[in-house]
Scaffold this motif. Sequence first.
Motif, short mmCIF file in Angstrom:
data_model
loop_
_atom_site.label_atom_id
_atom_site.label_comp_id
_atom_site.label_asym_id
_atom_site.label_seq_id
_atom_site.Cartn_x
_atom_site.Cartn_y
_atom_site.Cartn_z
N SER A 225 -34.12 23.53 -3.33
CA SER A 225 -33.71 24.88 -2.97
C SER A 225 -33.94 25.20 -1.50
O SER A 225 -33.35 26.13 -0.97
CB SER A 225 -34.47 25.90 -3.83
OG SER A 225 -35.88 25.84 -3.55
N LEU A 226 -34.80 24.42 -0.82
CA LEU A 226 -35.12 24.72 0.57
C LEU A 226 -35.15 23.42 1.39
O LEU A 226 -36.20 22.80 1.54
CB LEU A 226 -36.47 25.43 0.69
CG LEU A 226 -36.91 25.85 2.10
CD1 LEU A 226 -35.91 26.84 2.69
CD2 LEU A 226 -38.30 26.45 2.08
N PRO A 227 -34.00 23.00 1.92
CA PRO A 227 -34.01 21.83 2.82
C PRO A 227 -34.85 22.11 4.06
O PRO A 227 -34.89 23.24 4.55
CB PRO A 227 -32.52 21.66 3.19
CG PRO A 227 -31.76 22.45 2.17
CD PRO A 227 -32.66 23.56 1.73
N PHE A 228 -35.51 21.07 4.56
CA PHE A 228 -36.36 21.26 5.73
C PHE A 228 -35.56 21.74 6.94
O PHE A 228 -36.05 22.54 7.74
CB PHE A 228 -37.08 19.95 6.07
CG PHE A 228 -37.97 20.06 7.28
CD1 PHE A 228 -39.16 20.77 7.21
CD2 PHE A 228 -37.62 19.47 8.48
CE1 PHE A 228 -39.98 20.90 8.31
CE2 PHE A 228 -38.44 19.59 9.59
CZ PHE A 228 -39.63 20.29 9.51
N SER A 229 -34.31 21.27 7.08
CA SER A 229 -33.48 21.70 8.21
C SER A 229 -33.23 23.21 8.16
O SER A 229 -33.21 23.88 9.20
CB SER A 229 -32.15 20.95 8.19
OG SER A 229 -31.47 21.16 6.96
N ARG A 230 -33.06 23.75 6.97
CA ARG A 230 -32.85 25.20 6.83
C ARG A 230 -34.12 25.97 7.18
O ARG A 230 -34.08 27.01 7.85
CB ARG A 230 -32.41 25.52 5.40
CG ARG A 230 -31.99 26.95 5.17
CD ARG A 230 -31.52 27.15 3.75
NE ARG A 230 -30.33 26.35 3.44
CZ ARG A 230 -29.75 26.29 2.24
NH1 ARG A 230 -30.28 26.99 1.22
NH2 ARG A 230 -28.68 25.56 2.04
N LEU A 231 -35.28 25.46 6.72
CA LEU A 231 -36.56 26.08 7.05
C LEU A 231 -36.81 26.05 8.55
O LEU A 231 -37.22 27.04 9.15
CB LEU A 231 -37.68 25.35 6.30
CG LEU A 231 -39.12 25.76 6.63
CD1 LEU A 231 -39.36 27.21 6.24
CD2 LEU A 231 -40.12 24.84 5.92
N ALA A 232 -36.53 24.89 9.17
CA ALA A 232 -36.78 24.75 10.60
C ALA A 232 -35.89 25.68 11.42
O ALA A 232 -36.33 26.26 12.42
CB ALA A 232 -36.55 23.30 11.02
N SER A 233 -34.63 25.85 11.01
CA SER A 233 -33.72 26.72 11.75
C SER A 233 -34.16 28.18 11.69
O SER A 233 -34.04 28.92 12.67
CB SER A 233 -32.29 26.58 11.21
OG SER A 233 -32.21 27.03 9.87
#
Length: 264
Positions: A225-233
Amino acid sequence: MNNHEIDYKLYGDDMQFVEVELDPEETVIAEAGSLMMMDEHIRMETIFGDGSNQSGGLMGKLLGAGKRVLTGESLFMTAFTNEGSGKKHVSFASPYPGKIIPMDLSEINGKLICQKDAFLAAAKGVSVGIEFQRKIGTGFFGGEGFIMQKLEGDGMSFVHAGGTIHKRELGVGETIRVDTGCLVAMTGDIDYNIEYVGGVKTALFGGEGLFFATLRGPGSVWIQSLPFSRLASRVFAAAPEKDVSKGEGSVAGGLFDLLGGDRR
């Protein structure tokens, strides 16, 4: 079994770690930097590649290590071996909020395809290689690039992903569409392709990207549900733009004023 047979226990909820129990002379391999703690009498050794082809000569070791470089990983992995007389424990922590997924490769036909940074640890003997995506569109627009990781063997492996993990079983011909960054892993018999979202308005203003992954069964798929790339952005977008080291309320800023510095 060709792999070492290890026992394990998961701890935590959102920031998990896995504790692996090793019998005498049993070994577990892990990515560099994932160690959390270990008992005494466990020997830690840096090895080329994944340790599955250590008897294959220098060329075999170099090929195994080279595969890891193609997936963006280090040439080396770390092996932890119990050299004591009783059971010992070694623990590995997840790198960011999410879940650790135990994968018994013997139950999924000995092969798992996963995103290139998902692998955490495995029993010695599990091969950590590369999986080339045969379709050009999948390679260029698949979110994870032309190369994904491939885990092969008959032992336990541990994969990490962000947020909540959902396992979906697909029947013959059953298809789902997934955001490319949310795909964690899939069994080797899943047909994986990339499709264009379609429509200029959707592409420009939809906010979901231009492409999504099409997964067709039969097989199993793991989705995060939460890709690291999405969290980092999101973290990057929320970061302050000014130099906090010289901010008005910072210690550094006050010291700079005291020394009569020019903060222009």
